[in-house]
Design a protein around this motif. Structure first.
Motif, mmCIF file in Angstrom:
data_model
loop_
_atom_site.group_PDB
_atom_site.id
_atom_site.type_symbol
_atom_site.label_atom_id
_atom_site.label_comp_id
_atom_site.label_asym_id
_atom_site.label_seq_id
_atom_site.Cartn_x
_atom_site.Cartn_y
_atom_site.Cartn_z
ATOM 1 N N LYS A 149 -19.094 48.356 -13.661
ATOM 2 C CA LYS A 149 -19.988 49.246 -12.909
ATOM 3 C C LYS A 149 -21.429 48.947 -13.310
ATOM 4 C CE LYS A 149 -16.727 53.010 -12.318
ATOM 5 N NZ LYS A 149 -15.650 52.761 -13.286
ATOM 6 N N GLY A 150 -22.289 48.866 -12.311
ATOM 7 C CA GLY A 150 -23.689 48.576 -12.568
ATOM 8 C C GLY A 150 -24.025 47.095 -12.554
ATOM 9 N N LYS A 151 -23.020 46.240 -12.453
ATOM 10 C CA LYS A 151 -23.252 44.792 -12.390
ATOM 11 C C LYS A 151 -23.216 44.342 -10.936
ATOM 12 C CE LYS A 151 -23.175 44.779 -16.815
ATOM 13 N NZ LYS A 151 -24.443 44.823 -17.511
ATOM 14 N N VAL A 152 -24.116 43.459 -10.588
ATOM 15 C CA VAL A 152 -24.132 42.857 -9.258
ATOM 16 C C VAL A 152 -23.406 41.524 -9.372
ATOM 17 C CG1 VAL A 152 -25.595 41.838 -7.465
ATOM 18 C CG2 VAL A 152 -26.280 43.985 -8.590
ATOM 19 N N CYS A 153 -22.447 41.284 -8.492
ATOM 20 C CA CYS A 153 -21.668 40.041 -8.556
ATOM 21 C C CYS A 153 -21.582 39.383 -7.186
ATOM 22 C CB CYS A 153 -20.252 40.319 -9.056
ATOM 23 S SG CYS A 153 -20.180 40.880 -10.774
ATOM 24 N N GLY A 154 -21.564 38.066 -7.207
ATOM 25 C CA GLY A 154 -21.360 37.276 -6.007
ATOM 26 C C GLY A 154 -20.428 36.121 -6.322
ATOM 27 N N VAL A 155 -19.698 35.671 -5.320
ATOM 28 C CA VAL A 155 -18.728 34.599 -5.517
ATOM 29 C C VAL A 155 -18.897 33.559 -4.409
ATOM 30 C CG1 VAL A 155 -16.282 34.051 -5.853
ATOM 31 C CG2 VAL A 155 -17.130 36.312 -6.506
ATOM 32 N N PHE A 156 -18.811 32.293 -4.797
ATOM 33 C CA PHE A 156 -18.930 31.186 -3.863
ATOM 34 C C PHE A 156 -18.020 30.052 -4.323
ATOM 35 C CE2 PHE A 156 -22.095 30.717 -7.175
ATOM 36 C CZ PHE A 156 -22.019 29.371 -7.530
ATOM 37 N N GLY A 157 -17.680 29.164 -3.405
ATOM 38 C CA GLY A 157 -16.872 28.028 -3.821
ATOM 39 C C GLY A 157 -16.428 27.148 -2.685
ATOM 40 N N SER A 158 -15.805 26.055 -3.076
ATOM 41 C CA SER A 158 -15.316 25.085 -2.108
ATOM 42 C C SER A 158 -13.795 25.141 -2.012
ATOM 43 C CB SER A 158 -15.768 23.673 -2.497
ATOM 44 O OG SER A 158 -15.226 23.321 -3.753
ATOM 45 N N ALA A 159 -13.308 24.661 -0.892
ATOM 46 C CA ALA A 159 -11.871 24.619 -0.637
ATOM 47 C C ALA A 159 -11.615 23.453 0.315
ATOM 48 C CB ALA A 159 -11.408 25.947 -0.041
ATOM 49 N N THR B 165 -8.620 30.811 -1.309
ATOM 50 C CA THR B 165 -8.049 32.033 -1.883
ATOM 51 C C THR B 165 -8.588 32.345 -3.275
ATOM 52 O OG1 THR B 165 -6.127 30.766 -2.595
ATOM 53 C CG2 THR B 165 -5.927 31.970 -0.520
ATOM 54 N N ALA B 166 -8.992 31.336 -4.038
ATOM 55 C CA ALA B 166 -9.528 31.596 -5.380
ATOM 56 C C ALA B 166 -10.806 32.430 -5.300
ATOM 57 C CB ALA B 166 -9.774 30.286 -6.120
ATOM 58 N N VAL B 167 -11.652 32.117 -4.345
ATOM 59 C CA VAL B 167 -12.889 32.895 -4.161
ATOM 60 C C VAL B 167 -12.536 34.348 -3.847
ATOM 61 C CG1 VAL B 167 -14.914 33.211 -2.667
ATOM 62 C CG2 VAL B 167 -14.315 30.928 -3.501
ATOM 63 N N GLY B 168 -11.575 34.540 -2.961
ATOM 64 C CA GLY B 168 -11.158 35.893 -2.609
ATOM 65 C C GLY B 168 -10.542 36.636 -3.783
ATOM 66 N N MET B 169 -9.738 35.947 -4.575
ATOM 67 C CA MET B 169 -9.102 36.585 -5.746
ATOM 68 C C MET B 169 -10.145 37.092 -6.725
ATOM 69 S SD MET B 169 -6.009 33.865 -6.453
ATOM 70 C CE MET B 169 -5.666 34.501 -8.098
ATOM 71 N N VAL B 170 -11.117 36.255 -7.040
ATOM 72 C CA VAL B 170 -12.151 36.641 -8.002
ATOM 73 C C VAL B 170 -13.021 37.753 -7.420
ATOM 74 C CG1 VAL B 170 -14.191 35.836 -9.258
ATOM 75 C CG2 VAL B 170 -12.106 34.450 -9.233
ATOM 76 N N TYR B 171 -13.384 37.627 -6.152
ATOM 77 C CA TYR B 171 -14.192 38.655 -5.484
ATOM 78 C C TYR B 171 -13.496 40.017 -5.580
ATOM 79 C CZ TYR B 171 -17.079 40.842 -1.855
ATOM 80 O OH TYR B 171 -17.941 41.666 -1.166
ATOM 81 N N GLU B 172 -12.233 40.050 -5.205
ATOM 82 C CA GLU B 172 -11.494 41.317 -5.206
ATOM 83 C C GLU B 172 -11.311 41.873 -6.615
ATOM 84 O OE1 GLU B 172 -8.008 40.354 -2.905
ATOM 85 O OE2 GLU B 172 -9.259 39.917 -1.158
ATOM 86 N N GLN B 173 -11.100 41.000 -7.597
ATOM 87 C CA GLN B 173 -10.951 41.463 -8.976
ATOM 88 C C GLN B 173 -12.253 42.102 -9.468
ATOM 89 O OE1 GLN B 173 -8.695 42.249 -10.896
ATOM 90 N NE2 GLN B 173 -8.661 41.232 -12.864
ATOM 91 N N LEU B 174 -13.378 41.451 -9.223
ATOM 92 C CA LEU B 174 -14.673 41.995 -9.646
ATOM 93 C C LEU B 174 -14.956 43.325 -8.955
ATOM 94 C CD1 LEU B 174 -16.724 38.675 -9.553
ATOM 95 C CD2 LEU B 174 -15.950 39.893 -11.611
#
Length: 154
Positions: free
Chosen positions: A83-93, A102-111
């Motif tokens: 909470k209070g952290k700003v996060c973004g996810v990017f990557g190649s497939a 799917t790895a980008v989505g997994m990490v995004y959803e976990q965060l």
């Protein structure tokens, strides 16, 4: 001045190109930026608490899996309070595989589950990013910096 972490892994150099675009855009702002790679740096999940924003880049492995070098990190995230952290996810497939990005989505959803304020645009590119996709990486940075600025005003 906010403290921002760019954390990435790249097998073919495609995600690294995206991370470089992210870093270059961050240089436009007055933030302390730390860049780490899953391959070369020791990364403790509790370190994330030291940053105002975390931007994570990773590729999706053949069967839709996380890259091997990011698996332990992902598993250790489960009990973090972001909470209070700003996060973004990017990557190649690679669209030639059944599971795309799917790895980008997994990490995004976990965060997001851990309470992070997510930059809405999760960027997934097919193999090497083109100029338009690198622009999206820059916009990811702009949005993250705007979100960090809004949090610091509260």
């Amino acid at each position: 001045m906010s403290k921002i972490l760019i954390l990435y892994t790249s097998l073919t150099g495609n995600t690294e190109m995206m991370a470089e675009a992210v870093l270059k855009q961050l240089e436009q702002y007055d933030h302390q930026v730390v860049t780490k790679s899953f391959e070369d740096d020791v990364i403790e999940t509790r370190e994330l608490l030291d940053y105002d924003a975390i931007l994570i880049g990773l590729y999706t492995w053949i069967d839709g899996d996380l890259p091997f070098e990011a698996e332990d990190f992902y598993d250790e995230l489960y009990d973090m309070d972001l909470k209070g952290k700003v996060c973004g996810v990017f990557g190649s497939a690679d669209t030639s595989y059944e599971q795309y990005g799917t790895a980008v989505g997994m990490v995004y959803e976990q965060l997001e589950t851990l309470g992070a304020s997510m930059v809405p645009d999760r960027i997934i590119v097919d193999l090497e990013p083109n100029s338009e996709e690198l622009e999206r990486c820059k916009k990811l940075v702009d949005t993250a910096c705007e979100m960090v600025g809004q949090k610091s005003e509260m």
